[in-house]
Write a protein that holds these residues in place. Structure first.
Motif, PDB file in Angstrom:
ATOM      1  N   ARG A   1     -15.644  -1.143  24.207  1.00  0.00           N
ATOM      2  CA  ARG A   1     -14.186  -1.193  24.088  1.00  0.00           C
ATOM      3  C   ARG A   1     -13.552  -0.121  24.976  1.00  0.00           C
ATOM      4  O   ARG A   1     -12.684  -0.398  25.789  1.00  0.00           O
ATOM      5  CB  ARG A   1     -13.807  -0.969  22.628  1.00  0.00           C
ATOM      6  N   TYR A   2     -14.030   1.104  24.826  1.00  0.00           N
ATOM      7  CA  TYR A   2     -13.427   2.205  25.590  1.00  0.00           C
ATOM      8  C   TYR A   2     -13.729   2.072  27.078  1.00  0.00           C
ATOM      9  O   TYR A   2     -12.863   2.290  27.928  1.00  0.00           O
ATOM     10  CB  TYR A   2     -13.951   3.553  25.076  1.00  0.00           C
ATOM     11  N   VAL A   3     -14.974   1.724  27.382  1.00  0.00           N
ATOM     12  CA  VAL A   3     -15.373   1.639  28.788  1.00  0.00           C
ATOM     13  C   VAL A   3     -14.564   0.562  29.514  1.00  0.00           C
ATOM     14  O   VAL A   3     -14.046   0.780  30.607  1.00  0.00           O
ATOM     15  CB  VAL A   3     -16.885   1.358  28.903  1.00  0.00           C
ATOM     16  N   LEU A   4     -14.413  -0.598  28.857  1.00  0.00           N
ATOM     17  CA  LEU A   4     -13.710  -1.691  29.530  1.00  0.00           C
ATOM     18  C   LEU A   4     -12.219  -1.402  29.654  1.00  0.00           C
ATOM     19  O   LEU A   4     -11.607  -1.709  30.677  1.00  0.00           O
ATOM     20  CB  LEU A   4     -13.958  -3.010  28.788  1.00  0.00           C
TER      21      LEU A   4
ATOM     22  N   LYS B   1     -27.019  -4.134  26.860  1.00  0.00           N
ATOM     23  CA  LYS B   1     -25.836  -3.799  26.065  1.00  0.00           C
ATOM     24  C   LYS B   1     -25.000  -2.709  26.728  1.00  0.00           C
ATOM     25  O   LYS B   1     -25.534  -1.771  27.292  1.00  0.00           O
ATOM     26  CB  LYS B   1     -26.305  -3.324  24.688  1.00  0.00           C
ATOM     27  N   ILE B   2     -23.692  -2.863  26.646  1.00  0.00           N
ATOM     28  CA  ILE B   2     -22.799  -1.781  27.083  1.00  0.00           C
ATOM     29  C   ILE B   2     -22.349  -1.049  25.833  1.00  0.00           C
ATOM     30  O   ILE B   2     -21.769  -1.641  24.927  1.00  0.00           O
ATOM     31  CB  ILE B   2     -21.588  -2.336  27.841  1.00  0.00           C
ATOM     32  N   TYR B   3     -22.655   0.232  25.762  1.00  0.00           N
ATOM     33  CA  TYR B   3     -22.281   1.011  24.591  1.00  0.00           C
ATOM     34  C   TYR B   3     -20.808   1.398  24.674  1.00  0.00           C
ATOM     35  O   TYR B   3     -20.275   1.617  25.752  1.00  0.00           O
ATOM     36  CB  TYR B   3     -23.170   2.248  24.473  1.00  0.00           C
TER      37      TYR B   3
ATOM     38  N   PHE C   1      -8.331   1.717  35.460  1.00  0.00           N
ATOM     39  CA  PHE C   1      -8.721   2.138  36.814  1.00  0.00           C
ATOM     40  C   PHE C   1      -8.375   1.070  37.842  1.00  0.00           C
ATOM     41  O   PHE C   1      -7.695   1.339  38.837  1.00  0.00           O
ATOM     42  CB  PHE C   1     -10.217   2.443  36.840  1.00  0.00           C
ATOM     43  N   VAL C   2      -8.819  -0.161  37.579  1.00  0.00           N
ATOM     44  CA  VAL C   2      -8.577  -1.233  38.553  1.00  0.00           C
ATOM     45  C   VAL C   2      -7.078  -1.500  38.669  1.00  0.00           C
ATOM     46  O   VAL C   2      -6.544  -1.655  39.775  1.00  0.00           O
ATOM     47  CB  VAL C   2      -9.340  -2.513  38.146  1.00  0.00           C
TER      48      VAL C   2
ATOM     49  N   LEU D   1     -11.941   0.969  32.536  1.00  0.00           N
ATOM     50  CA  LEU D   1     -12.120   0.294  33.823  1.00  0.00           C
ATOM     51  C   LEU D   1     -10.900  -0.549  34.178  1.00  0.00           C
ATOM     52  O   LEU D   1     -10.482  -0.602  35.336  1.00  0.00           O
ATOM     53  CB  LEU D   1     -13.369  -0.585  33.791  1.00  0.00           C
TER      54      LEU D   1
ATOM     55  N   PHE E   1      -5.394   1.280  40.768  1.00  0.00           N
ATOM     56  CA  PHE E   1      -5.732   1.313  42.181  1.00  0.00           C
ATOM     57  C   PHE E   1      -5.322   0.050  42.931  1.00  0.00           C
ATOM     58  O   PHE E   1      -5.387   0.022  44.150  1.00  0.00           O
ATOM     59  CB  PHE E   1      -7.228   1.590  42.375  1.00  0.00           C
ATOM     60  N   THR E   2      -4.925  -0.991  42.196  1.00  0.00           N
ATOM     61  CA  THR E   2      -4.485  -2.204  42.886  1.00  0.00           C
ATOM     62  C   THR E   2      -2.986  -2.402  42.719  1.00  0.00           C
ATOM     63  O   THR E   2      -2.479  -3.492  42.967  1.00  0.00           O
ATOM     64  CB  THR E   2      -5.236  -3.439  42.375  1.00  0.00           C
ATOM     65  N   ILE E   3      -2.272  -1.360  42.303  1.00  0.00           N
ATOM     66  CA  ILE E   3      -0.818  -1.456  42.116  1.00  0.00           C
ATOM     67  C   ILE E   3      -0.127  -2.123  43.302  1.00  0.00           C
ATOM     68  O   ILE E   3       0.671  -3.043  43.106  1.00  0.00           O
ATOM     69  CB  ILE E   3      -0.204  -0.063  41.835  1.00  0.00           C
ATOM     70  N   PRO E   4      -0.417  -1.705  44.555  1.00  0.00           N
ATOM     71  CA  PRO E   4       0.304  -2.319  45.665  1.00  0.00           C
ATOM     72  C   PRO E   4       0.184  -3.846  45.694  1.00  0.00           C
ATOM     73  O   PRO E   4       1.137  -4.544  46.023  1.00  0.00           O
ATOM     74  CB  PRO E   4      -0.358  -1.708  46.900  1.00  0.00           C
ATOM     75  N   PHE E   5      -0.991  -4.348  45.307  1.00  0.00           N
ATOM     76  CA  PHE E   5      -1.173  -5.802  45.345  1.00  0.00           C
ATOM     77  C   PHE E   5      -0.290  -6.481  44.304  1.00  0.00           C
ATOM     78  O   PHE E   5       0.327  -7.503  44.572  1.00  0.00           O
ATOM     79  CB  PHE E   5      -2.638  -6.170  45.115  1.00  0.00           C
TER      80      PHE E   5
END
Lengths: 137, 330
Positions: A7-10, A2-4, A16-17, A13, A20-24
């Protein structure tokens, strides 16, 4: 397992992704040709030996420092004559020497400057004092 | 020991990039393959670490508090140091992430004149840490000019603010100086303070040397030995549009810089640098102090098989009566 607090963690993330992938994302489906500064002004075409003040590699990477030095020598030290490495002398002047050959600012200067991320019209700040050449469009 | 090892490791990285490009000419490897691999490792490693942490249950509220908790209505609560609501916790986290508030509370303890303990205000670590992190952030944003075409306005804005001294050409960026100064301070601090040096490991020195190397190669490229910036952007745009190209004639210094960045990205998820994500997951910060307000149930509780006294008495009633023990049901 289980991921506790999934909602917040995803969400975190995903942010974050995404960041960091803005240029793409930003460049997706866009073809970005490298700049093509034009050297075909009338003055250059009439030159027998097409040679700038410095050798190509040096002027390409170091023109801003040369101009800065010229500014200092002319404005602060009152010198006007520049002796190049090959013995030729030049009048140290952006408008009368550089722009005499490279009279095509938009086709020449701006090509690389804008590509390299310098803000058009603001950086480099040559044209806040100097008069930009009138190009016959 | 740790210092020497880390320094040698970073120097070896520089040498690898230098020899790889200059002697063997593996420009494609160092210009395209290594950066892609490093970026992939960075993203997947980061996600992996975060999900691994997120799988650890945090059954109870364990915030570190340094203020009056919510109590009677006539006792003033310190909402940011002892938050009891979600909103106040978000505020506390924002102050922590953006201003490093817990570092700001840093004090130095010293014995003075025999057994007298004195606590001192110590803000230099906070200041250098803040200067370092914000400089690094601004430098990363500035670098977007190599990866985006047309260059968006916020990058121009960052650049013009950063370079507003208009000193020399190419114009000096304030963050370049701040970054190197802050990294130097953070390193010297580790070496000079005996307690710090005692607890410092290669994992502490290595990132500092790596970042310092990054800063130095960047500064050299911009202000001193120069590389062909248009070709650098061509390479960067190739990476960003997934059509990688390696133009001829970029200086080797650029490849060293790129290799150090690649190392940083690949190393990031496996190192203490993961505090970038970890700070958001730290349960001593991101939980409201509502232990006495809400009931928190242990998430790994399962139905426990119990044997009640009634059942026990049913099992042993006759023997209990025989032994003369009191029973509840006859």
């Amino acid at each position: 397992m289980k991921i506790y607090d999934a909602r917040y963690v995803l969400i975190g993330l995903a942010i974050f992704v995404g960041l960091f992938t803005i240029p793409f994302w930003y460049n997706m489906g866009r073809a970005v040709p490298p700049p093509d500064p034009k050297l075909d002004t009338p003055v250059i075409q009439q030159m027998a030996v097409k040679q700038c003040v410095l050798p190509l590699a040096e002027i390409r990477t170091g023109h801003m420092q040369l101009l800065n030095d010229w500014r200092t020598w002319v404005v602060r030290d009152g010198l006007r004559t520049y002796v190049a490495a090959d013995g030729k002398t030049y009048n140290m002047s952006l408008q009368n020497t550089c722009m005499d050959c490279h009279s095509n600012k938009t086709q020449f200067c701006d090509q690389c400057h804008i590509y390299a991320g310098l803000e058009a019209g603001t950086v480099p700040y040559c044209w806040t004092c100097h008069i930009a050449p009138k190009e016959n469009q | 020991m740790g210092i020497k090892f880390s320094l040698l490791a970073v120097l070896a990285l520089v040498l690898v990039a230098f020899l790889g490009v200059e002697a063997i000419g593996m420009n494609y490897l160092f210009g395209v393959l290594v950066p892609y691999l490093a970026f992939f490792l960075f993203l997947t490693g980061f996600i992996y670490r975060i999900l691994k942490w997120a799988r650890a249950p945090v059954p109870f509220r364990i915030p570190t508090t340094s203020g009056q908790q919510k109590s009677f209505s006539w006792v003033k609560q310190n909402k940011l140091d002892n938050p009891s609501t979600k909103l106040a916790t978000v505020g506390r986290m924002a102050l922590e992430v953006l201003l490093f508030r817990s570092l700001f509370k840093n004090t130095k303890m010293e014995f003075r004149q025999g057994p007298k303990i004195s606590y001192q205000w110590e803000k230099w670590l906070w200041l250098a840490g803040l200067a370092f992190h914000y400089s690094f952030f601004i430098i990363v944003v500035r670098h977007l000019r190599f990866f985006m075409e047309p260059v968006p306005g916020f990058v121009h804005l960052t650049e013009s603010l950063d370079g507003f001294l208009q000193l020399g050409l190419p114009g000096l960026y304030i963050t370049d100086l701040l970054f190197l100064a802050a990294v130097t301070y953070l390193f010297i601090r580790r070496v000079v303070i005996p307690q710090m040096r005692y607890i410092s490991l290669p994992a502490d020195y290595f990132p500092l040397f790596l970042l310092f190397g990054l800063g130095v190669t960047g500064v050299l490229m911009r202000y001193f030995t120069k590389v062909d910036i248009v070709k650098v952007k061509e390479l960067a745009m190739g990476l960003a549009t997934l059509h990688p190209t390696v133009p001829e004639g970029i200086g080797v210094l650029f490849f060293i810089h790129l290799f150090l960045v690649s190392t940083l990205m690949a190393y990031f998820p496996f190192s203490k640098l993961m505090h970038l994500g970890g700070v958001f997951l730290s349960p001593t910060r991101n939980l409201p102090n509502d232990s006495r307000i809400r009931r928190h149930i242990n998430p790994w509780n399962y139905p426990v098989k119990v044997h009640t006294y009634e059942e026990y008495e049913d099992d042993f009633r006759e023997k209990m009566i025989e032994a003369g023990l009191p029973v509840e049901k006859e």
